[in-house]
Design an enzyme around this catalytic site. Structure first.
Site, PDB file in Angstrom:
ATOM      1  N   ARG A   1       0.816  -1.229   0.000  1.00 39.04           N
ATOM      2  CA  ARG A   1       0.000   0.000   0.000  1.00 39.04           C
ATOM      3  C   ARG A   1       0.844   1.271   0.000  1.00 39.04           C
ATOM      4  O   ARG A   1       0.372   2.340   0.406  1.00 39.04           O
ATOM      5  CB  ARG A   1      -0.982   0.008   1.181  1.00 39.04           C
ATOM      6  CG  ARG A   1      -2.008  -1.112   1.131  1.00 39.04           C
ATOM      7  CD  ARG A   1      -3.068  -0.936   2.206  1.00 39.04           C
ATOM      8  NE  ARG A   1      -4.098  -1.958   2.082  1.00 39.04           N
ATOM      9  CZ  ARG A   1      -4.096  -3.129   2.705  1.00 39.04           C
ATOM     10  NH1 ARG A   1      -3.072  -3.426   3.511  1.00 39.04           N
ATOM     11  NH2 ARG A   1      -5.068  -3.996   2.545  1.00 39.04           N
TER      12      ARG A   1
ATOM     13  N   LYS B   1       2.379  11.155 -11.158  1.00 41.26           N
ATOM     14  CA  LYS B   1       1.538  10.263 -11.951  1.00 41.26           C
ATOM     15  C   LYS B   1       2.292   8.972 -12.215  1.00 41.26           C
ATOM     16  O   LYS B   1       3.392   8.993 -12.773  1.00 41.26           O
ATOM     17  CB  LYS B   1       1.165  10.912 -13.291  1.00 41.26           C
ATOM     18  CG  LYS B   1      -0.003  11.855 -13.235  1.00 41.26           C
ATOM     19  CD  LYS B   1      -0.388  12.252 -14.655  1.00 41.26           C
ATOM     20  CE  LYS B   1      -1.637  13.082 -14.685  1.00 41.26           C
ATOM     21  NZ  LYS B   1      -2.036  13.408 -16.072  1.00 41.26           N
TER      22      LYS B   1
ATOM     23  N   GLU C   1       8.039  18.105 -24.842  1.00 39.18           N
ATOM     24  CA  GLU C   1       7.445  18.476 -23.562  1.00 39.18           C
ATOM     25  C   GLU C   1       7.947  19.844 -23.105  1.00 39.18           C
ATOM     26  O   GLU C   1       7.208  20.610 -22.482  1.00 39.18           O
ATOM     27  CB  GLU C   1       7.748  17.414 -22.506  1.00 39.18           C
ATOM     28  CG  GLU C   1       7.136  16.049 -22.775  1.00 39.18           C
ATOM     29  CD  GLU C   1       5.616  16.009 -22.579  1.00 39.18           C
ATOM     30  OE1 GLU C   1       5.042  17.016 -22.108  1.00 39.18           O
ATOM     31  OE2 GLU C   1       5.014  14.972 -22.898  1.00 39.18           O
TER      32      GLU C   1
ATOM     33  N   LYS D   1       5.852  22.919 -14.190  1.00 37.11           N
ATOM     34  CA  LYS D   1       5.092  21.739 -13.787  1.00 37.11           C
ATOM     35  C   LYS D   1       4.900  21.713 -12.278  1.00 37.11           C
ATOM     36  O   LYS D   1       3.805  21.374 -11.789  1.00 37.11           O
ATOM     37  CB  LYS D   1       5.759  20.457 -14.254  1.00 37.11           C
ATOM     38  CG  LYS D   1       4.899  19.238 -13.919  1.00 37.11           C
ATOM     39  CD  LYS D   1       5.162  18.036 -14.760  1.00 37.11           C
ATOM     40  CE  LYS D   1       4.111  16.955 -14.506  1.00 37.11           C
ATOM     41  NZ  LYS D   1       4.362  15.730 -15.272  1.00 37.11           N
TER      42      LYS D   1
ATOM     43  N   GLU E   1      -5.339  16.424 -10.563  1.00 35.96           N
ATOM     44  CA  GLU E   1      -5.889  16.715 -11.885  1.00 35.96           C
ATOM     45  C   GLU E   1      -7.402  16.897 -11.857  1.00 35.96           C
ATOM     46  O   GLU E   1      -8.141  16.345 -12.663  1.00 35.96           O
ATOM     47  CB  GLU E   1      -5.514  15.608 -12.886  1.00 35.96           C
ATOM     48  CG  GLU E   1      -5.589  16.054 -14.333  1.00 35.96           C
ATOM     49  CD  GLU E   1      -5.002  15.036 -15.290  1.00 35.96           C
ATOM     50  OE1 GLU E   1      -3.980  15.359 -15.901  1.00 35.96           O
ATOM     51  OE2 GLU E   1      -5.565  13.940 -15.412  1.00 35.96           O
TER      52      GLU E   1
ATOM     53  N   ARG F   1      -4.522  21.086 -13.623  1.00 37.35           N
ATOM     54  CA  ARG F   1      -3.470  20.171 -14.072  1.00 37.35           C
ATOM     55  C   ARG F   1      -3.774  19.561 -15.438  1.00 37.35           C
ATOM     56  O   ARG F   1      -2.869  19.096 -16.136  1.00 37.35           O
ATOM     57  CB  ARG F   1      -3.237  19.071 -13.027  1.00 37.35           C
ATOM     58  CG  ARG F   1      -2.068  18.173 -13.376  1.00 37.35           C
ATOM     59  CD  ARG F   1      -1.666  17.265 -12.238  1.00 37.35           C
ATOM     60  NE  ARG F   1      -0.596  16.371 -12.648  1.00 37.35           N
ATOM     61  CZ  ARG F   1       0.112  15.609 -11.831  1.00 37.35           C
ATOM     62  NH1 ARG F   1      -0.147  15.625 -10.535  1.00 37.35           N
ATOM     63  NH2 ARG F   1       1.066  14.828 -12.291  1.00 37.35           N
TER      64      ARG F   1
ATOM     65  N   ASN G   1      -1.903  18.188 -20.360  1.00 39.65           N
ATOM     66  CA  ASN G   1      -2.197  17.157 -21.345  1.00 39.65           C
ATOM     67  C   ASN G   1      -2.361  17.714 -22.756  1.00 39.65           C
ATOM     68  O   ASN G   1      -2.835  16.991 -23.648  1.00 39.65           O
ATOM     69  CB  ASN G   1      -3.465  16.396 -20.945  1.00 39.65           C
ATOM     70  CG  ASN G   1      -3.239  15.501 -19.744  1.00 39.65           C
ATOM     71  OD1 ASN G   1      -2.530  14.512 -19.812  1.00 39.65           O
ATOM     72  ND2 ASN G   1      -3.830  15.861 -18.612  1.00 39.65           N
TER      73      ASN G   1
ATOM     74  N   HIS H   1      -1.813  15.450 -25.778  1.00 38.75           N
ATOM     75  CA  HIS H   1      -1.829  14.061 -25.341  1.00 38.75           C
ATOM     76  C   HIS H   1      -3.116  13.321 -25.706  1.00 38.75           C
ATOM     77  O   HIS H   1      -3.099  12.095 -25.780  1.00 38.75           O
ATOM     78  CB  HIS H   1      -1.606  13.990 -23.826  1.00 38.75           C
ATOM     79  CG  HIS H   1      -0.208  14.323 -23.408  1.00 38.75           C
ATOM     80  ND1 HIS H   1       0.366  15.559 -23.648  1.00 38.75           N
ATOM     81  CD2 HIS H   1       0.744  13.587 -22.779  1.00 38.75           C
ATOM     82  CE1 HIS H   1       1.603  15.560 -23.163  1.00 38.75           C
ATOM     83  NE2 HIS H   1       1.855  14.380 -22.642  1.00 38.75           N
TER      84      HIS H   1
ATOM     85  N   HIS I   1      -1.776  10.116 -27.302  1.00 41.52           N
ATOM     86  CA  HIS I   1      -1.965   8.787 -26.707  1.00 41.52           C
ATOM     87  C   HIS I   1      -2.747   7.871 -27.642  1.00 41.52           C
ATOM     88  O   HIS I   1      -2.467   6.668 -27.738  1.00 41.52           O
ATOM     89  CB  HIS I   1      -2.695   8.909 -25.370  1.00 41.52           C
ATOM     90  CG  HIS I   1      -1.833   9.374 -24.243  1.00 41.52           C
ATOM     91  ND1 HIS I   1      -2.320   9.710 -23.006  1.00 41.52           N
ATOM     92  CD2 HIS I   1      -0.485   9.559 -24.168  1.00 41.52           C
ATOM     93  CE1 HIS I   1      -1.328  10.072 -22.216  1.00 41.52           C
ATOM     94  NE2 HIS I   1      -0.200  10.001 -22.895  1.00 41.52           N
TER      95      HIS I   1
ATOM     96  N   HIS J   1       6.799   8.227 -27.411  1.00 46.78           N
ATOM     97  CA  HIS J   1       5.748   9.020 -26.765  1.00 46.78           C
ATOM     98  C   HIS J   1       5.825  10.485 -27.181  1.00 46.78           C
ATOM     99  O   HIS J   1       4.811  11.097 -27.552  1.00 46.78           O
ATOM    100  CB  HIS J   1       5.878   8.894 -25.248  1.00 46.78           C
ATOM    101  CG  HIS J   1       4.968   9.818 -24.496  1.00 46.78           C
ATOM    102  ND1 HIS J   1       3.606   9.682 -24.497  1.00 46.78           N
ATOM    103  CD2 HIS J   1       5.241  10.928 -23.736  1.00 46.78           C
ATOM    104  CE1 HIS J   1       3.059  10.652 -23.761  1.00 46.78           C
ATOM    105  NE2 HIS J   1       4.031  11.405 -23.296  1.00 46.78           N
TER     106      HIS J   1
END
Length: 357
Positions: free
Chosen positions: A121, A143, A185, A226, A236, A240, A244, A247, A251, A264
């Site tokens: 955990r 993330k 980026e 960032k 997010e 936030r 993206n 993206h 993606h 990517h």
């Protein structure tokens, strides 16, 4: 040494940036961890370059260190690979005071962070990114995720590292194609948050790899932007989402072509241009702004699609995007340089117009 703080209350952590810091990493880690065991997760490209040196330094500082190597590439971000690493953690008897250290690019960081977030955990997590993309983006913000065949990063969590250590010297061994994808980026931050930074990149981006001072500035400014966004919106829920930009389409392109066909950053570069085209067609930006975005992106990554994707498959892949709400595809679109907005009313026709030849 440059230091940037990600301010998240009890989960706050520092980002250290310095040439050659990898050689002194053990002393920094000791300041933040009292446990005895560290599991270093790296990939087949990085293990011979940095992993053994780093592990030896940690051993000299008194840590019991183990190294697990995954194949380089996006395919390693899978539940099957995660299960292998859980078993390795058990074999090494990692406990709740142990830490997992991610040494590599974004794939390693996401995968190792996912293990750290879910093993017992949650145990300690350290990011040591060795690619430009990871240094300016994926190592910061917490993330962590793995992919499913139909959707990228769909199984994951928000789990912050205890510290991020960035050594720009690791970029010397980075292939040109992977350095270029990281620049995407960097450009993104100028588009979404800082017009002056975008303008600076228009002037200096071609020589960033050769000019170490400018490279450190680009890394630092990217991390500052960032860190500021993550500090305001860790999970997010709103702001936030602007990170993206590019993206949603990017993606989807990765999934449709098969993970690994496009890097990517290459997919995000194409996504940024296509999403800027949607903004242009909507009248959110003028043609000059679109051409500046397209020009800077293509100066970094002069990449085109391997072939035209099947439109239905592309839109279906976008429908699995994590940002989507009420079954509506969400896009981050530029409204001017330095500002973007969130849009959930983009039609299939608009998407197809943007990606048309």
């Amino acid at each position: 040494m440059e230091r940037i703080n990600v301010n998240l209350g009890k989960r706050s952590y520092p980002i250290f940036i310095e040439h050659g810091i990898l050689g002194n990493i053990s002393k920094i880690v000791r300041e933040y961890f009292s446990g005895r065991k560290i599991l270093v997760i790296t990939d087949s490209n990085v293990v011979d370059l940095y992993a053994r040196q780093l592990a030896a330094g940690l051993e000299n500082e008194g840590f019991q260190t183990f190294v697990e190597v995954v194949p380089a590439g996006e395919a390693s971000k899978s539940l099957a690979r995660a299960e292998d690493l859980y078993n390795a953690a058990l074999d090494h008897r990692l406990d709740r005071k142990s830490a997992i250290l991610a040494l590599g690019g974004g794939v390693v960081g996401d995968l190792a962070g996912f293990i750290a977030a879910t093993y017992m955990r949650g145990i300690g997590f350290i990011q040591v990114p060795t690619t430009l993309l990871a240094q300016v983006d994926s190592s910061v913000g917490g993330k962590v995720a793995v992919n499913l065949p139909r959707a990228k990063n769909i199984v994951g969590a928000f789990y912050q590292p205890k510290l991020v250590i960035i050594d720009p010297d690791t970029l010397l061994s980075l292939p040109e194609r992977e350095f270029a994808e990281g620049l995407v980026e960097v450009i993104k931050y100028g588009i979404i948050r800082d017009e002056d930074f975008f303008r600076w990149l228009e002037q200096y981006i071609k020589n960033l790899r050769q000019n170490t001072a400018d490279l450190v500035h680009a890394i630092k400014r990217s991390c500052e932007i960032k860190a500021a966004i993550v500090s305001e919106d860790e999970a997010e829920c709103g702001l936030r989402m602007v990170l993206n930009f590019g993206h949603t389409v990017g993606h989807a392109l990765e999934a449709v072509f098969g993970y690994g066909t496009l890097l990517h950053g290459e997919a995000v570069a194409l996504g940024m241009v296509f999403e800027a085209k949607i903004a242009l067609n909507r009248g959110l930006i003028d043609e000059r702004t679109f051409l500046r975005i397209e020009g800077l992106v293509k100066s970094a990554v002069p990449k085109d699609l391997p072939h035209r994707p099947d439109p239905d498959s592309l839109i279906e892949s976008m429908s699995f995007d994590k940002k989507n709400l009420n079954e509506k595809i969400t896009f981050i679109l530029p409204e001017r340089l330095g500002r973007v907005g969130v849009y959930s009313d983009i039609t299939a026709k608009e998407i197809l117009q943007a990606i048309a030849p």
